[in-house]
Motif scaffolding. Structure first.
Motif, PDB file in Angstrom:
ATOM      1  N   ARG A 218      62.846  38.031  34.523  1.00 19.08           N
ATOM      2  CA  ARG A 218      61.464  37.412  35.050  1.00 19.08           C
ATOM      3  C   ARG A 218      61.932  36.143  35.862  1.00 19.08           C
ATOM      4  N   ARG A 219      63.007  35.267  35.258  1.00 20.27           N
ATOM      5  CA  ARG A 219      63.496  34.108  35.726  1.00 20.27           C
ATOM      6  C   ARG A 219      64.034  34.407  37.086  1.00 20.27           C
ATOM      7  N   ALA A 220      64.506  35.817  37.178  1.00 20.20           N
ATOM      8  CA  ALA A 220      65.371  36.046  38.424  1.00 20.20           C
ATOM      9  C   ALA A 220      64.414  36.252  39.433  1.00 20.20           C
ATOM     10  N   VAL A 221      63.178  37.223  39.125  1.00 12.90           N
ATOM     11  CA  VAL A 221      62.105  37.512  40.128  1.00 12.90           C
ATOM     12  C   VAL A 221      61.497  36.155  40.719  1.00 12.90           C
ATOM     13  N   ASN A 222      61.046  35.271  39.519  1.00 10.21           N
ATOM     14  CA  ASN A 222      60.368  33.899  39.993  1.00 10.21           C
ATOM     15  C   ASN A 222      61.453  33.304  40.992  1.00 10.21           C
ATOM     16  N   ILE A 223      62.781  32.895  40.508  1.00 11.67           N
ATOM     17  CA  ILE A 223      63.463  32.303  41.564  1.00 11.67           C
ATOM     18  C   ILE A 223      63.461  32.902  42.960  1.00 11.67           C
ATOM     19  N   THR A 224      63.629  34.073  43.148  1.00 12.09           N
ATOM     20  CA  THR A 224      63.406  34.881  44.166  1.00 12.09           C
ATOM     21  C   THR A 224      62.394  34.460  45.129  1.00 12.09           C
ATOM     22  N   ILE A 225      61.110  34.673  44.405  1.00  9.38           N
ATOM     23  CA  ILE A 225      59.793  34.540  45.192  1.00  9.38           C
ATOM     24  C   ILE A 225      59.637  32.993  45.436  1.00  9.38           C
ATOM     25  N   LEU A 246      68.407  43.612  32.418  1.00  7.02           N
ATOM     26  CA  LEU A 246      68.252  45.086  33.059  1.00  7.02           C
ATOM     27  C   LEU A 246      68.677  44.981  34.465  1.00  7.02           C
ATOM     28  N   LEU A 247      68.369  43.871  35.244  1.00 11.93           N
ATOM     29  CA  LEU A 247      68.840  43.770  36.769  1.00 11.93           C
ATOM     30  C   LEU A 247      70.147  43.485  36.946  1.00 11.93           C
ATOM     31  N   TYR A 248      70.753  43.019  36.114  1.00 11.10           N
ATOM     32  CA  TYR A 248      72.299  42.536  36.144  1.00 11.10           C
ATOM     33  C   TYR A 248      73.115  43.875  36.482  1.00 11.10           C
ATOM     34  N   PRO A 249      74.124  44.189  37.242  1.00 12.35           N
ATOM     35  CA  PRO A 249      74.405  43.271  38.372  1.00 12.35           C
ATOM     36  C   PRO A 249      73.638  43.418  39.554  1.00 12.35           C
ATOM     37  N   TYR A 250      73.250  44.915  39.814  1.00 14.09           N
ATOM     38  CA  TYR A 250      72.879  45.783  40.966  1.00 14.09           C
ATOM     39  C   TYR A 250      71.456  44.954  41.491  1.00 14.09           C
ATOM     40  N   GLY A 251      70.691  44.858  40.652  1.00 12.02           N
ATOM     41  CA  GLY A 251      69.404  44.162  40.975  1.00 12.02           C
ATOM     42  C   GLY A 251      69.706  42.646  41.615  1.00 12.02           C
ATOM     43  N   HIS A 252      70.364  41.944  40.975  1.00  8.24           N
ATOM     44  CA  HIS A 252      70.568  40.792  41.484  1.00  8.24           C
ATOM     45  C   HIS A 252      71.299  40.649  42.898  1.00  8.24           C
ATOM     46  N   GLU A 253      71.961  41.746  43.156  1.00 14.41           N
ATOM     47  CA  GLU A 253      72.485  41.681  44.516  1.00 14.41           C
ATOM     48  C   GLU A 253      71.141  42.122  45.655  1.00 14.41           C
ATOM     49  N   GLU A 254      70.375  42.933  45.145  1.00 12.17           N
ATOM     50  CA  GLU A 254      69.090  43.171  45.950  1.00 12.17           C
ATOM     51  C   GLU A 254      68.198  42.175  46.137  1.00 12.17           C
ATOM     52  N   LEU A 255      67.960  41.264  44.970  1.00 13.95           N
ATOM     53  CA  LEU A 255      67.106  40.557  45.067  1.00 13.95           C
ATOM     54  C   LEU A 255      67.734  39.320  45.847  1.00 13.95           C
ATOM     55  N   ALA A 256      68.870  39.139  45.894  1.00 15.82           N
ATOM     56  CA  ALA A 256      69.433  37.923  46.665  1.00 15.82           C
ATOM     57  C   ALA A 256      69.251  37.838  48.079  1.00 15.82           C
ATOM     58  N   ILE A 257      68.983  39.215  48.414  1.00 16.81           N
ATOM     59  CA  ILE A 257      68.837  39.422  50.077  1.00 16.81           C
ATOM     60  C   ILE A 257      67.288  39.674  50.576  1.00 16.81           C
ATOM     61  N   CYS A 258      66.409  39.402  49.504  1.00 13.46           N
ATOM     62  CA  CYS A 258      64.978  39.857  49.626  1.00 13.46           C
ATOM     63  C   CYS A 258      64.219  38.443  50.480  1.00 13.46           C
ATOM     64  N   GLU A 259      63.457  38.892  51.410  1.00 11.11           N
ATOM     65  CA  GLU A 259      62.826  37.917  52.335  1.00 11.11           C
ATOM     66  C   GLU A 259      61.215  37.883  52.120  1.00 11.11           C
TER      67      GLU A 259
END
Length: 351
Positions: A218-225, A246-259
């Motif tokens: 949840r924190r990863a999603v909020n940080i991204t947004i 659950l998102l570690y590590p591949y979900g984090h790779e994808e979230l990092a480039i979301c715009e």
């Protein structure tokens, strides 16, 4: 899944588990919330709460009531329950209960530092701090100009000291740096708590892994947004994500480039547990996301009570009580401002 903890858990933990399950039975039900939603003013809310566990805390409060008073008294109930459990706990449960406080400590540090930056009165800020996150030297946070001073003057003697190793820079504190500090501290705290629960093993490790992994995601999603459209780089964003979940590590790779929010949604919908959360939202909106996450968290917290002989029930109870206080604050504000049509927008029902 049980190890051999079922044989020995009740020697030191049986009494406290019974206590926390008793507290859980005192949480407000859907029927209570339906009654609260019918209240015409804050005195009606007080009258209804007099029949609940909050009754003794609110009974001596004079009219007219304020929302802050209701929230303060309900928080006092949470703090009293916590202190009672901590007094009775032995190792390793006492350390586990201490970990629950650290999140509030981080929030208090950030609140004081941000308030000082905007030239707010320190005493006024301390009154707004969460009582579970208080520590002796909290008032002296106001003198720090950068992260190093913050650590050297104040935090070196607190339980947060180990989490500051990644935050120590000489940059002056500004809103952006403070928010990065909050998320870096939370990352270190969640990872440390996760490792501690893994070390405990058994049902505690199993249940807490799920709850903490959800919190990290949840924190990863909020940080991204929240970082969309800011000067935070992709690499900096990725450094703030916790190294588990659950998102570690591949979900984090994808979230990092979301715009934008729709790209975040596209990433999250690949993970079945989070698909249902994002399906409640229409494209391009994020207002309902917090509530959807809270609802999912409450569902998981309630499931923690379905098993015995583990420490996860203490974490679950504290989080459920905090959610209940958020619900009461929202209902009280809506009633006080005559916005009863909006009450159901943010209330998260539990049982």
């Amino acid at each position: 899944m049980y190890g051999f903890e079922a044989l020995t858990f009740n020697i030191h933990g049986g009494y406290l588990e019974a206590i926390v399950r008793g507290h859980r039975a005192g949480l407000l039900t859907t029927a209570d919330y339906n009654n609260l939603c019918q209240c015409e003013n804050l005195d009606d809310i007080k009258m209804h709460l007099s029949a609940t566990k909050y009754g003794s805390y609110l009974q001596n409060e004079p009219s007219p009531l304020h929302t802050t008073t209701i929230v303060e008294k309900c928080t006092l109930k949470l703090v009293d329950d916590y202190k009672h459990m901590l007094c009775q706990a032995t190792e390793p449960m006492s350390t586990f209960l201490e970990y629950i406080r650290y999140g509030h400590m981080i929030d208090n540090v950030v609140l004081i530092v941000t308030g000082t930056l905007h030239e707010r009165d320190v005493q006024e800020l301390i009154e707004k701090c969460h009582p579970l996150g208080m520590f002796d030297s909290i008032a002296t946070l106001a003198v720090a100009q950068n992260m190093r001073e913050l650590y050297r003057l104040v935090l070196v003697d607190t339980p947060l000291a180990p989490y500051f190793s990644e935050c120590l820079t000489s940059e002056d504190l500004d809103d952006m740096n403070i928010e990065i500090m909050r998320n870096t501290l939370y990352k270190a705290y969640l990872e440390d708590f996760y490792k501690f629960c893994q070390k405990l093993g058994g049902a505690t490790a199993e249940i807490m892994s799920d709850l903490l992994a959800f919190e990290a995601d949840r924190r990863a999603v909020n940080i991204t947004i929240n970082s969309i459209g800011t000067e935070l780089t992709r690499e900096d964003r990725k450094k703030l994500y916790s190294n588990f979940g659950l998102l570690y590590p591949y979900g984090h790779e994808e979230l990092a480039i979301c715009e934008d929010i729709d790209q975040v949604r596209g990433v999250m919908e690949k993970y079945p547990p989070y698909q249902a959360i994002f399906s409640k939202m229409s494209y391009g909106e994020s207002q309902m996301l917090d509530k959807a996450f809270y609802e999912e968290e409450v569902r998981r917290l309630c499931l923690a009570f379905e098993q015995q002989f583990h420490y996860g029930v203490f974490f679950a109870y504290m989080r459920l009580r905090e959610q209940e206080i958020r619900n009461l604050m929202w209902i009280s504000e809506c009633v006080a401002q005559n916005q009863k049509s909006r009450i159901h927008d943010s209330v998260v029902y539990m049982f």
